[in-house]
Write an enzyme that holds these catalytic residues in place. Structure first.
Site, PDB file in Angstrom:
ATOM      1  N   LYS A 238       3.535   6.427   5.039  1.00  0.00           N
ATOM      2  CA  LYS A 238       2.582   5.395   4.628  1.00  0.00           C
ATOM      3  C   LYS A 238       3.084   4.000   4.939  1.00  0.00           C
ATOM      4  O   LYS A 238       4.250   3.686   4.730  1.00  0.00           O
ATOM      5  CB  LYS A 238       2.303   5.507   3.120  1.00  0.00           C
ATOM      6  CG  LYS A 238       1.188   4.605   2.617  1.00  0.00           C
ATOM      7  CD  LYS A 238      -0.163   5.089   3.090  1.00  0.00           C
ATOM      8  CE  LYS A 238      -1.264   4.090   2.792  1.00  0.00           C
ATOM      9  NZ  LYS A 238      -1.235   2.908   3.703  1.00  0.00           N
TER      10      LYS A 238
ATOM     11  N   SER B 151      -5.896   3.422   4.457  1.00  0.00           N
ATOM     12  CA  SER B 151      -5.324   2.620   3.368  1.00  0.00           C
ATOM     13  C   SER B 151      -6.420   1.892   2.594  1.00  0.00           C
ATOM     14  O   SER B 151      -6.279   0.727   2.215  1.00  0.00           O
ATOM     15  CB  SER B 151      -4.296   1.608   3.898  1.00  0.00           C
ATOM     16  OG  SER B 151      -3.447   1.169   2.864  1.00  0.00           O
TER      17      SER B 151
ATOM     18  N   LYS C 195       0.032   3.874  -2.579  1.00  0.00           N
ATOM     19  CA  LYS C 195      -0.967   4.944  -2.452  1.00  0.00           C
ATOM     20  C   LYS C 195      -0.349   6.323  -2.284  1.00  0.00           C
ATOM     21  O   LYS C 195      -1.048   7.332  -2.398  1.00  0.00           O
ATOM     22  CB  LYS C 195      -1.905   4.621  -1.287  1.00  0.00           C
ATOM     23  CG  LYS C 195      -2.721   3.343  -1.517  1.00  0.00           C
ATOM     24  CD  LYS C 195      -3.655   3.050  -0.355  1.00  0.00           C
ATOM     25  CE  LYS C 195      -4.564   1.858  -0.663  1.00  0.00           C
ATOM     26  NZ  LYS C 195      -4.037   0.594  -0.191  1.00  0.00           N
TER      27      LYS C 195
ATOM     28  N   SER D 131       0.793  -1.236   0.000  1.00  0.00           N
ATOM     29  CA  SER D 131       0.000   0.000   0.000  1.00  0.00           C
ATOM     30  C   SER D 131       0.822   1.281   0.000  1.00  0.00           C
ATOM     31  O   SER D 131       0.247   2.378  -0.045  1.00  0.00           O
ATOM     32  CB  SER D 131      -0.952   0.018   1.206  1.00  0.00           C
ATOM     33  OG  SER D 131      -2.027  -0.860   0.989  1.00  0.00           O
TER      34      SER D 131
END
Length: 390
Positions: free
Chosen positions: A231, A121, A69, A66
């Site tokens: 992140k 997320s 992202k 993720s």
């Protein structure tokens, strides 16, 4: 005497065993401050200069989960409007794993979906954003790959906007640091990734959605002083992935670990290492003239090449560093030039570190009128070297 020797050997063996045990338990003591990182790949980067301060397999291509992202968000922020209303499609609503349980036809603002993307997320938010910005998920992924190339992330390729495992979907620790450094220059991105929790609407429900940031460096057991993003990522294939940033006394560092046994602990070790062992040094002020660049067809044949900005480097605190300076002037500079136009680069190098700043024109250079250019050519042809028209 024999008994004494036997006891001496036993004591030596016991001491050696104790030393080995302590070395295994406290491996950091044996490395003079070097971080002991078990992640497959890792990077520590200075956010201001882009210098890599520590690395392990920095360019190895690995699943990024993720952390994908980050790019999804920056493309959305640069191409969309935060107040845009985004309608979730059936495809977006059916994306699995991490989600905010979007329903087909549900409408949220782009800003709300980006918060869901970066804090929760949410994979369904990623697809809804992609379809809104790109028209289709596939076209949005093309935009993501173009953005990665623009940033210079040569070991990154996207197959989707969320990071679920897919063929041809990978990045590297260095690229993730590079992408995060770029993204953190966007004020809205910085604001969102530093947010611990947020509330967005849940149409048709008697309560709103609470979004809690997955990045535990911002809160809880692994809370890190100065942490301000970025992140997390996890899939079975990628393992634990984290892109982390922290700021202390005006210095921001970015740490990346990929396929780590404990992403929060290892990112903290990297950040500690950077803050404890490095500082910043100004090599050259902004506006300093470093060369006179040749210019053709101008009323003047040279222009001052001045630094566009302050040259700052990250340096080890206890190691004197002598930086080599190289000046690179663009070939074929031709009038007219305006003050501030790029005319070259000054590059500073020390060991594996490299920092560059643009050189710009320190003044306007006007183009010669045609008659003056003709007269100058005439003088050159008939060899009157003592005549100069400038």
């Amino acid at each position: 005497m024999l008994l004494s020797r036997i006891w001496h050997r036993k004591l030596c063996r016991a001491a050696a065993g104790l030393f080995l045990l302590l070395w295994l338990i406290f491996p950091l003591e044996a490395s003079a401050g070097e971080p002991q990182i078990e992640a497959t790949s890792a990077v520590l980067m200075d956010a201001l200069t882009g210098q890599v301060l520590w690395s392990k397999n920095p360019h190895e291509r690995l699943p990024q989960a993720s952390t994908t992202k980050i790019t999804t968000a920056i493309v959305a922020l640069e191409r969309g409007n935060l107040t845009d209303l985004v309608r979730a499609s059936k495809k977006a609503a059916e994306v699995g794993e991490a989600s905010i349980y979007l329903e087909e036809g549900e409408t949220l603002t782009l800003e709300e979906l980006i918060y869901a993307l970066l804090l929760r997320s949410a994979n369904d938010a990623a697809v809804a954003i992609a379809e809104h910005i790109g028209g289709t998920e596939e076209e949005f992924v093309n935009l993501m790959n173009a953005k990665a190339r623009e940033i210079g992330a040569g070991n990154t390729h996207y197959a989707n906007p969320h990071g679920l495992s897919a063929p041809g979907h990978y990045s590297s620790a260095y690229d993730l640091a590079l992408i995060a450094r770029y993204a953190l220059q966007n004020p809205k991105f910085r604001e969102i990734v530093a947010t611990k929790e947020a509330v967005i609407p849940w149409p048709g429900k008697p309560w709103d959605r609470l979004l809690v940031n997955n990045n535990q460096l911002l809160w809880g057991y692994y809370e890190y002083p100065g942490a301000d993003g970025v992140k997390t990522g996890y899939t079975r294939e990628a393992g634990q992935v984290l892109v982390a940033s922290a700021t202390r006394e005006g210095r921001q560092l970015i740490a990346v670990v990929m396929h780590s046994p404990n992403r929060y602990r290892e990112a903290s070790l990297l950040l500690d290492y950077g803050f404890e062992h490095f500082t910043r040094r100004v090599l050259m002020p902004a506006g300093k003239t470093v060369a006179m660049a040749p210019v053709s067809r101008g009323l003047r044949d040279t222009v001052p090449a001045v630094t566009a900005g302050q040259v700052v480097v990250a340096v080890p605190k206890d190691v004197p560093a002598e930086w080599q300076q190289d000046i690179e002037i663009l070939p074929g500079l031709t009038a007219p030039l305006k003050q501030g136009d790029k005319v070259g680069t000054v590059v500073f190098r020390w060991q594996d570190h490299k920092v560059a700043v643009d050189l710009v024109a320190g003044r306007d250079i006007r183009e010669q009128p045609w008659w003056l250019a003709f007269l100058q050519a005439f003088i050159n042809i008939f060899h009157f070297p003592w005549v100069r028209l400038s």
